[in-house]
Design a protein around this motif. Structure first.
Motif, PDB file in Angstrom:
ATOM      1  N   THR A  31     -36.918  -3.287 -14.110  1.00  0.00           N
ATOM      2  CA  THR A  31     -35.465  -3.369 -13.961  1.00  0.00           C
ATOM      3  C   THR A  31     -34.800  -2.343 -14.861  1.00  0.00           C
ATOM      4  N   VAL A  32     -33.750  -1.724 -14.328  1.00  0.00           N
ATOM      5  CA  VAL A  32     -32.894  -0.844 -15.125  1.00  0.00           C
ATOM      6  C   VAL A  32     -31.592  -1.588 -15.376  1.00  0.00           C
ATOM      7  N   ALA A  33     -31.245  -1.785 -16.658  1.00  0.00           N
ATOM      8  CA  ALA A  33     -30.031  -2.520 -17.031  1.00  0.00           C
ATOM      9  C   ALA A  33     -28.986  -1.534 -17.531  1.00  0.00           C
ATOM     10  N   TYR A  34     -27.742  -1.723 -17.083  1.00  0.00           N
ATOM     11  CA  TYR A  34     -26.632  -0.827 -17.421  1.00  0.00           C
ATOM     12  C   TYR A  34     -25.670  -1.565 -18.350  1.00  0.00           C
ATOM     13  N   TYR A  35     -25.409  -0.959 -19.510  1.00  0.00           N
ATOM     14  CA  TYR A  35     -24.491  -1.540 -20.495  1.00  0.00           C
ATOM     15  C   TYR A  35     -23.377  -0.540 -20.783  1.00  0.00           C
ATOM     16  N   PHE A  36     -22.175  -1.062 -20.962  1.00  0.00           N
ATOM     17  CA  PHE A  36     -21.038  -0.211 -21.339  1.00  0.00           C
ATOM     18  C   PHE A  36     -20.719  -0.437 -22.807  1.00  0.00           C
ATOM     19  N   GLU A 129     -18.063   1.959  -8.131  1.00  0.00           N
ATOM     20  CA  GLU A 129     -16.881   1.114  -8.315  1.00  0.00           C
ATOM     21  C   GLU A 129     -16.586   0.874  -9.796  1.00  0.00           C
ATOM     22  N   PHE A 130     -17.635   0.901 -10.614  1.00  0.00           N
ATOM     23  CA  PHE A 130     -17.442   0.596 -12.032  1.00  0.00           C
ATOM     24  C   PHE A 130     -16.848   1.762 -12.819  1.00  0.00           C
ATOM     25  N   GLN A 131     -16.796   2.959 -12.231  1.00  0.00           N
ATOM     26  CA  GLN A 131     -16.273   4.088 -13.000  1.00  0.00           C
ATOM     27  C   GLN A 131     -14.777   3.960 -13.259  1.00  0.00           C
ATOM     28  N   TYR A 132     -14.089   3.127 -12.488  1.00  0.00           N
ATOM     29  CA  TYR A 132     -12.668   2.889 -12.749  1.00  0.00           C
ATOM     30  C   TYR A 132     -12.474   1.746 -13.746  1.00  0.00           C
ATOM     31  N   LYS A 133     -13.446   0.837 -13.761  1.00  0.00           N
ATOM     32  CA  LYS A 133     -13.355  -0.289 -14.691  1.00  0.00           C
ATOM     33  C   LYS A 133     -13.786   0.118 -16.097  1.00  0.00           C
ATOM     34  N   TYR A 134     -14.761   1.025 -16.160  1.00  0.00           N
ATOM     35  CA  TYR A 134     -15.268   1.478 -17.453  1.00  0.00           C
ATOM     36  C   TYR A 134     -15.092   2.995 -17.560  1.00  0.00           C
ATOM     37  N   PRO A 135     -13.887   3.468 -17.851  1.00  0.00           N
ATOM     38  CA  PRO A 135     -13.680   4.930 -17.965  1.00  0.00           C
ATOM     39  C   PRO A 135     -14.378   5.481 -19.204  1.00  0.00           C
ATOM     40  N   LEU A 136     -15.090   6.572 -19.000  1.00  0.00           N
ATOM     41  CA  LEU A 136     -15.801   7.198 -20.117  1.00  0.00           C
ATOM     42  C   LEU A 136     -14.962   8.261 -20.798  1.00  0.00           C
ATOM     43  N   VAL A 137     -14.126   8.962 -20.054  1.00  0.00           N
ATOM     44  CA  VAL A 137     -13.234   9.949 -20.660  1.00  0.00           C
ATOM     45  C   VAL A 137     -12.012   9.207 -21.147  1.00  0.00           C
ATOM     46  N   GLN A 138     -11.828   9.159 -22.459  1.00  0.00           N
ATOM     47  CA  GLN A 138     -10.728   8.398 -23.043  1.00  0.00           C
ATOM     48  C   GLN A 138      -9.394   8.995 -22.623  1.00  0.00           C
ATOM     49  N   THR A 139      -8.550   8.162 -22.057  1.00  0.00           N
ATOM     50  CA  THR A 139      -7.222   8.618 -21.659  1.00  0.00           C
ATOM     51  C   THR A 139      -6.328   8.657 -22.881  1.00  0.00           C
ATOM     52  N   LEU A 140      -5.926   9.827 -23.279  1.00  0.00           N
ATOM     53  CA  LEU A 140      -5.140   9.988 -24.493  1.00  0.00           C
ATOM     54  C   LEU A 140      -3.660   9.903 -24.172  1.00  0.00           C
ATOM     55  N   SER A 141      -2.939   9.283 -25.048  1.00  0.00           N
ATOM     56  CA  SER A 141      -1.492   9.242 -24.881  1.00  0.00           C
ATOM     57  C   SER A 141      -0.921  10.618 -25.148  1.00  0.00           C
ATOM     58  N   PRO A 142       0.169  10.957 -24.500  1.00  0.00           N
ATOM     59  CA  PRO A 142       0.717  12.307 -24.668  1.00  0.00           C
ATOM     60  C   PRO A 142       1.025  12.598 -26.127  1.00  0.00           C
ATOM     61  N   VAL A 143       0.573  13.735 -26.560  1.00  0.00           N
ATOM     62  CA  VAL A 143       0.777  14.147 -27.941  1.00  0.00           C
ATOM     63  C   VAL A 143       1.966  15.090 -27.998  1.00  0.00           C
TER      64      VAL A 143
END
Length: 378
Positions: A31-36, A129-143
């Protein structure tokens, strides 16, 4: 099949180990297990644990996933089982980019479809489907965008704003602001403050900085002076003749007086020489006699007598003669000798016991033998 680097020749020990492991039966399934892992001071990422069924909770502790649960699982294909059959340790992969993860899993999904049609495609659809639930690229607030040129008042306002509200930013936001400043205006007070914020947020809980704008300006001034001084000394060391002209290209208006001031190094504080305390009997007596000559108002006879005592003690010390201590009981005198480096406290202790009531030469001889025969008496 296990991948061996092309052209690699195994030695006898490696070949024997390979043959031993190769002879072992393969696992029928895995089994391959995926963790965020959410962002902490490191970017968010996804861990893939190969043969996830054999991983214990404590094995995931270094990744901070001791109490975590996998958000997705899939069966391993035959090639994966064969490849990881030769693992000598638990194996995992980590991804910080969904694109790279999906590309890698597409290859495995194709092999799953060949073994069990539809399995790989269904898994791949779930994974996407999980790429929207667990975003890897941190969405930064406008600087706050920095203008090409800012007045000192605007810079001071930015410094005050960062001091008051900087702890509300995330580590990634501060990091992005730091990159923009380093690649842009490179304002020293802002850079110093952003570094302080980054260090504070990455190591401690978010809290306002205990620093004032005046302290930031002072740090910036000290840093600028240090940078200029280092440049001046480096240039002067390489080219003394044209050093001033070369420095003026970097710092217009730089003068000869400023050059001499930057080249002048602070005088190092001289280290005081530590002297061991004088403990032996003769040198202690010499010190007391010398002090008597300096401080006491002696007449001619006493002065001459003191000088003679100093000469006698100094000669005996230079020749390393033993220290004699004559003791008289019942008109019978015995001389007890001590090593020339015997401590003053030992001699005084011996004299004190010799003057005690009821003491005789037999008892005193035993005490003297104990003192001179012990390693702790000198």
């Amino acid at each position: 099949m296990v991948k061996i680097k092309e052209g690699y020749v195994m030695n006898a020990r490696e070949k024997a180990e390979f043959e031993r492991v190769d002879a072992l039966p393969r696992k029928k399934e895995g089994t391959v297990a995926y963790y965020f892992k959410a962002q902490t001071k490191y970017p968010p990422r996804i861990y893939l644990f190969m043969h996830g069924e054999i991983w214990c909770d404590r094995n995931r502790r270094p990744m901070g996933l001791h109490h975590a649960f996998p958000f997705l699982k899939r069966p391993m294909n035959r090639e994966e089982i064969e490849y990881h059959h030769f693992d000598i340790r638990l194996c995992y992969h980590q991804y910080e980019d969904w694109g790279k993860l999906i590309y890698a899993e597409e290859q495995e999904a194709e092999r799953l479809d060949l073994e069990n049609p539809g399995t790989g495609s269904a898994f791949l659809a779930q994974l996407k489907e999980f790429q929207y639930k667990y975003p890897l690229v941190q969405t930064l607030s406008p600087v706050r965008k920095l203008a090409a040129e800012e007045t000192p008042d605007e810079q001071s306002e930015l410094v005050r704003s960062l001091i008051e509200n900087g702890h509300h930013y995330s580590v990634s936001e501060i990091g992005k602001m730091l990159d923009e400043e380093q690649n842009g205006l490179k304002r020293l007070p802002v850079l110093i403050l952003l570094r302080e914020l980054y260090r504070s947020l990455a190591t401690d809980e978010p809290k306002p900085l205990q620093i004032t704008p005046e302290e930031v300006e002072h740090k910036a001034l000290v840093s600028a002076n240090r940078t200029r001084r280092n440049l001046v000394r480096r240039v002067y060391k390489q080219n003394q003749l044209f050093a001033l002209q070369e420095i003026q290209l970097k710092y217009p208006g730089y003068t000869e007086e400023m050059l001499q001031a930057d080249l002048k190094s602070k005088r190092k504080k001289e280290r005081s020489i530590k002297h061991k305390p004088v403990l032996d009997y003769r040198r202690s007596q010499l010190g007391k006699l010398a002090k008597r000559l300096r401080e006491d108002n002696l007449n001619e006879v006493e002065y001459q007598k003191t000088c003679c005592q100093i000469v006698i003690l100094q000669n005996a010390h230079d020749l390393r003669l033993p220290i004699p201590k004559p003791v008289t009981y019942a008109k019978q005198t015995e001389v007890y000798s001590f090593n020339w480096k015997t401590r003053e406290t030992v001699i005084k202790s011996f004299v004190q016991q010799a003057n005690s009531t009821g003491m005789n030469h037999e008892q005193l001889a035993k005490i003297h033998e104990q003192m001179t025969g012990s390693n702790y008496s000198f």
